[in-house]
Every structure is written in C-alpha cells, then in structure tokens.
Design a protein around this motif. Structure first.
Motif, PDB file in Angstrom:
ATOM      1  N   LEU A  88       7.747  82.233 130.652  1.00  0.00           N
ATOM      2  CA  LEU A  88       8.001  82.711 129.286  1.00  0.00           C
ATOM      3  C   LEU A  88       9.486  82.908 129.027  1.00  0.00           C
ATOM      4  N   SER A  89      10.194  83.419 130.035  1.00  0.00           N
ATOM      5  CA  SER A  89      11.621  83.641 129.858  1.00  0.00           C
ATOM      6  C   SER A  89      12.359  82.324 129.667  1.00  0.00           C
ATOM      7  N   GLY A  90      11.754  81.232 130.173  1.00  0.00           N
ATOM      8  CA  GLY A  90      12.346  79.920 129.970  1.00  0.00           C
ATOM      9  C   GLY A  90      12.070  79.339 128.604  1.00  0.00           C
ATOM     10  N   THR A  91      11.018  79.822 127.931  1.00  0.00           N
ATOM     11  CA  THR A  91      10.661  79.274 126.616  1.00  0.00           C
ATOM     12  C   THR A  91      11.027  80.211 125.466  1.00  0.00           C
ATOM     13  N   VAL A  92      10.889  81.527 125.693  1.00  0.00           N
ATOM     14  CA  VAL A  92      11.240  82.485 124.643  1.00  0.00           C
ATOM     15  C   VAL A  92      12.756  82.588 124.597  1.00  0.00           C
ATOM     16  N   GLY A  93      13.349  82.059 123.569  1.00  0.00           N
ATOM     17  CA  GLY A  93      14.808  82.045 123.491  1.00  0.00           C
ATOM     18  C   GLY A  93      15.288  81.797 122.073  1.00  0.00           C
ATOM     19  N   THR A  94      16.386  81.057 121.971  1.00  0.00           N
ATOM     20  CA  THR A  94      16.989  80.826 120.658  1.00  0.00           C
ATOM     21  C   THR A  94      16.044  80.068 119.726  1.00  0.00           C
ATOM     22  N   GLY A  95      15.112  79.289 120.292  1.00  0.00           N
ATOM     23  CA  GLY A  95      14.155  78.570 119.454  1.00  0.00           C
ATOM     24  C   GLY A  95      13.281  79.504 118.642  1.00  0.00           C
ATOM     25  N   ASP A 324       4.575  82.848 122.824  1.00  0.00           N
ATOM     26  CA  ASP A 324       5.851  82.312 122.368  1.00  0.00           C
ATOM     27  C   ASP A 324       5.817  81.874 120.907  1.00  0.00           C
ATOM     28  N   THR A 325       4.808  81.084 120.541  1.00  0.00           N
ATOM     29  CA  THR A 325       4.784  80.464 119.212  1.00  0.00           C
ATOM     30  C   THR A 325       3.903  81.208 118.223  1.00  0.00           C
ATOM     31  N   VAL A 326       2.645  81.469 118.621  1.00  0.00           N
ATOM     32  CA  VAL A 326       1.705  82.079 117.688  1.00  0.00           C
ATOM     33  C   VAL A 326       2.124  83.515 117.350  1.00  0.00           C
ATOM     34  N   VAL A 327       2.669  84.239 118.319  1.00  0.00           N
ATOM     35  CA  VAL A 327       3.050  85.635 118.076  1.00  0.00           C
ATOM     36  C   VAL A 327       4.518  85.755 117.654  1.00  0.00           C
ATOM     37  N   ILE A 328       5.442  85.423 118.569  1.00  0.00           N
ATOM     38  CA  ILE A 328       6.859  85.706 118.317  1.00  0.00           C
ATOM     39  C   ILE A 328       7.424  84.842 117.196  1.00  0.00           C
TER      40      ILE A 328
END
Length: 465
Positions: A88-95, A324-328
């Motif tokens: 998750l730390s690799g995907t949750v970011g500036t995107g 990552d996508t549906v929530v954040i």
C-alpha cells in the motif's frame, strides 16, 4: 558544455520516443485511448469474470484474514499485514492527491465514478498477482524470500514450452522495475508542496535530507521497510482522511449533490470533458496510475508474507485497490468537487487539491504537505525494495552488489527535487508501464491454475469447519 547538451538532448529524444511507443494511443471521437490502458483494464475484466467476481465474493473473507493476521510457522519474512502495508505504501502516494485532481480537471466529476469501477476491477488483478507471487517465490538459505512477477513469468512460459522467452521476459521485467523504482516524482512533488507552503527553496538540500532519511530505512532491508510502513501507512492515511473529513463536514449539505454530480457526469458528461469516452478514460487512467493493478509491483512485497497458502495472501492483496482507489481516491475527489477547486483557473495537479483544503482553513495546506511527504516517502522506500528485487534477480544476492544498489538509489533520490526533470519522469513512467506487458501475459497463462488453486482453497476451508 556541448557534450552535456548533446547527452541531455539525446536522452530527451530517447525518452520521447520511448514514451510515444509505451503510451501509444488511438483516437476515438477526439479522445486518445492508450493501448497500455486497454491491456490493463481488459486483463482486470477477464480476471474478474473468469474467477466469478472474486473481488466481491472474497471481500469479507479478505477482511477476516487481515484481522487474524496469524503467521504461525509459515515461511516468509513479514506478516500478511506488513506485506499489505508495504504494498500500500508503494501505491498510496501522489496519485491519490495530484492524480485525482488531474482526472477531475480533465474528465470532470464523472471521472470519479469510473475511477471507482477501475479500482473494483483491479482487485481481481491483485488477487491473481499476489497468489502467484507467493506460489512461485524462492526461499533462500538465509531465510529471506525472493519473489515477484519475474519468478512467475519464467514459470508461466516454461509451462508452455517457451523457456528462453520466459527468461528474456523475466529479465526484461527486472530491468523495468529497477529503472521504474527511482523516486523522482514523489520527491519532486513533495518539494513543490513544501516550497508552496513554507517558501523553502533549496532543492538540493531537500533532496539530500530526503535521501538520508530513505537510507536510514532501507539499509535494514525488507524487515526494516515493513516495520516502518506498517506504522506509517495507518498514520498517513489517518492524517489525510481526518483532514478530508473536516473539509467534507464543512460542506456536508452539498454532499448528496456532489454524489449525484459524479453519477450524472459518468453517463451524461459535458462535451468539454471529451464526452462519455473521455470521462471514462480519465477515470480508468488515474486508477491505473494510483493502484498499479497489473503493473506487477505489489506482488514483490506480498511474496515475502508469512503464509502457508498462496491464495490467502491473494485475498489480502485484493484489498489494496479498494483502500487505495475506492476509499482514498474517492474521498480526495469529493473534497475537490465539494470545494469546486477543479474549476479554479491556473491550478494544476497537487495545487488543485491544496486549494481545496485551503478553501476551508488557510492553514490546511500544512496538513496536506505532511500527508504528501508521508505518502511520497513511504512510496519511495517500498519501490526501493521492488528495484532491489529486480537487481538481485539479475546479479544475484551478493552483499556488496546489494549495498551498491542502495547507494545508487539514494543518490538518485537526492536529485529528485531538482526542477526540469520532465524527461526523467517520462522515462520512469515508461519503465513502470512496460512492467505490465510481461506481467499480464504471464497472468493470462496462469489463470486456469489460479482458478484450480482457489477451488482447492475453498474446499479445504469447508472441510476444516
């Protein structure tokens, strides 16, 4: 001077041609549709249908597995939760912050709907990726684990009697992940926000401090990265979500209208946003950038999980795109839509999100700055491990070569805040999306095997009750 200029010009020419090939797009009613996006989305659709909507059927089971988080005597280096946190730390970011803003500014509020759909489909892809990563991982003599797409790519092609092609594609994936691991964009976007909020304008000093902090974490290896991310991910998500909820409460009465605007814009978008196809593509594109389903990065972290059955980690992995996508990403979109920040002229990317927070309280960009720095830092340290795994696949587990990679990685990070590095960004993006080509090809070949393993998994759980 001429030599430097020639090298820079040659690199920019190479990058522009590479990006044009990787992100080749065809035109539909004036909307560019990248082939790589079709490759990712079609894969997610096939995996979802072939596995009987495992993203929906397996969601409750995935939550229960994560809550138990038991490892027992299973092989591996980190717990299932730590593997999820690292991934998750690799995907949750500036995107999740800048990328969502770009999607809405280009595709309107309706892009949010298609971003959610793409996130839900991506859950199936993650399930397949993570299951195969654990199944084909290698347990080393020192107790460490080596795993990821490069291992199951080789296994998949071996099964269809194409061992040489499997070797070539596995090595190609390793090269792509090494170059794709450079954390330029996250360091750069972090510096931009720090400069905007505080006025601090020393890019080199920022980069050096950032690199030293990264070095302090990655020198300890995967276990050190997992310890940091397992604490950092809940913290950074908590900080960002709390700030977002405060903004949403400030506009609480407008939330129903915003939700209706998202649904309405998804199916009856304005022509200025590219029509239906334009809105759909923007939503799917940003979801792919954000959760990386099909890229093949996250399975590298999940391969190290202490689990006995690969399928169980596949279930844990499918939670990634949901969080990552549906929530954040959805919450970010609501903040931007509720405040109307996407309609403010002159703002772009992270500036739109920053403006959305600042519209409620002038000091809120400080909260966003902290969240962006945490998001970016966690992404950089996770990708350092992904790159190291690719490096080791090519050169072996020599300790000196391992440390050499880490030194080079930190040097690259230290230069990330320097402006005018657009060509480098394009090069890294190209490398990351090239990873999807051999990865999804292997997943197609292994899909019947995944389905059989899933059937056995359900049968065993039923018999054990």
């Amino acid at each position: 001077m001429n030599n430097d200029f020639s090298f820079q010009q040659a690199f920019e020419n190479l990058t522009s041609h590479l990006a044009a090939a990787v992100f080749y797009a065809f035109d539909v009613n004036g909307v560019s549709i990248p082939l790589v996006l079709i490759w990712l989305v079609s894969g997610a659709l096939v995996f979802t249908c072939y596995l009987g909507f495992i993203n929906v059927r397996g969601f409750g089971h995935a939550i229960r597995l994560l809550k138990n988080n038991k490892t027992g005597t299973a092989a591996g280096e980190i717990t299932p939760f730590q593997a999820l946190s690292t991934a998750l730390s690799g995907t949750v970011g500036t995107g999740n912050i800048a990328g969502v803003a770009i999607a809405i500014s280009l595709g309107g509020p309706g892009a949010t709907f298609w971003m959610i759909v793409a996130g839900l489909l991506g859950m199936s892809t993650k399930f397949v990726e993570c299951t195969m990563a654990v199944k084909y991982r290698q347990l080393n003599a020192d107790g460490s684990v080596s795993g990821g797409p490069m291992y199951y790519i080789k296994a998949a092609l071996d099964k269809v009697n194409l061992p040489l092609l499997g070797t070539v594609l596995a090595m190609a994936f390793s090269v792509f992940v090494i170059f794709g691991s450079a954390g330029f964009v996250h360091v750069n976007q972090g510096f931009v926000q720090v400069k905007t909020v505080t006025g601090f304008d020393n890019a080199w000093l920022f980069g050096v401090i950032y690199a030293l902090l990264v070095a302090a974490v990655i020198i300890g290896g995967l276990k050190s990265i997992a310890r940091v991310t397992s604490k950092l991910v809940p913290l950074m998500c908590g900080v960002y979500l709390l700030a977002s909820v405060i903004v949403m409460l400030h506009h609480a009465s407008a939330i129903p209208a915003a939700l209706w605007l998202i649904v309405q814009g998804a199916f009856t978008p304005e022509a200025s946003y590219g029509g239906f196809i334009g809105v759909l593509i923007q939503g799917f594109r940003r979801a792919a950038y954000s959760n990386e389903a099909g890229i093949g990065s996250s399975p590298i972290a999940h391969a190290a999980a202490q689990v006995k059955d690969p399928v169980s980690q596949g279930f844990v992995g499918l939670l990634e795109p949901f969080i990552d996508t549906v929530v954040i990403c959805t919450i970010t979109a609501l903040v931007i839509i509720l405040t109307g920040a996407y309609q403010t002229p002159g703002l772009d990317g992270v500036q739109i999100t920053s403006g959305a927070f600042a519209s409620v309280f002038s000091w809120f960009p400080w909260i966003l700055m902290v969240a962006l720095l945490l998001f970016g830092f966690s992404t950089v340290i996770s990708w350092s491990y992904y790159g190291l795994t690719g490096w080791r696949y090519l050169v072996g587990h020599n300790e000196r070569l391992t440390q050499l990679y880490k030194v080079f990685f930190c040097i690259i990070v230290s230069m990330g805040a320097v402006p005018n590095v657009m060509a480098v960004f394009d090069f890294i993006d190209s490398m990351i999306f090239l990873m999807a080509v051999p990865n999804i090809l292997a997943l197609y070949l292994l899909l019947p095997e995944v389905k059989a393993d899933l059937r056995t998994y359900w049968q065993q759980r039923h018999l054990s009750r």
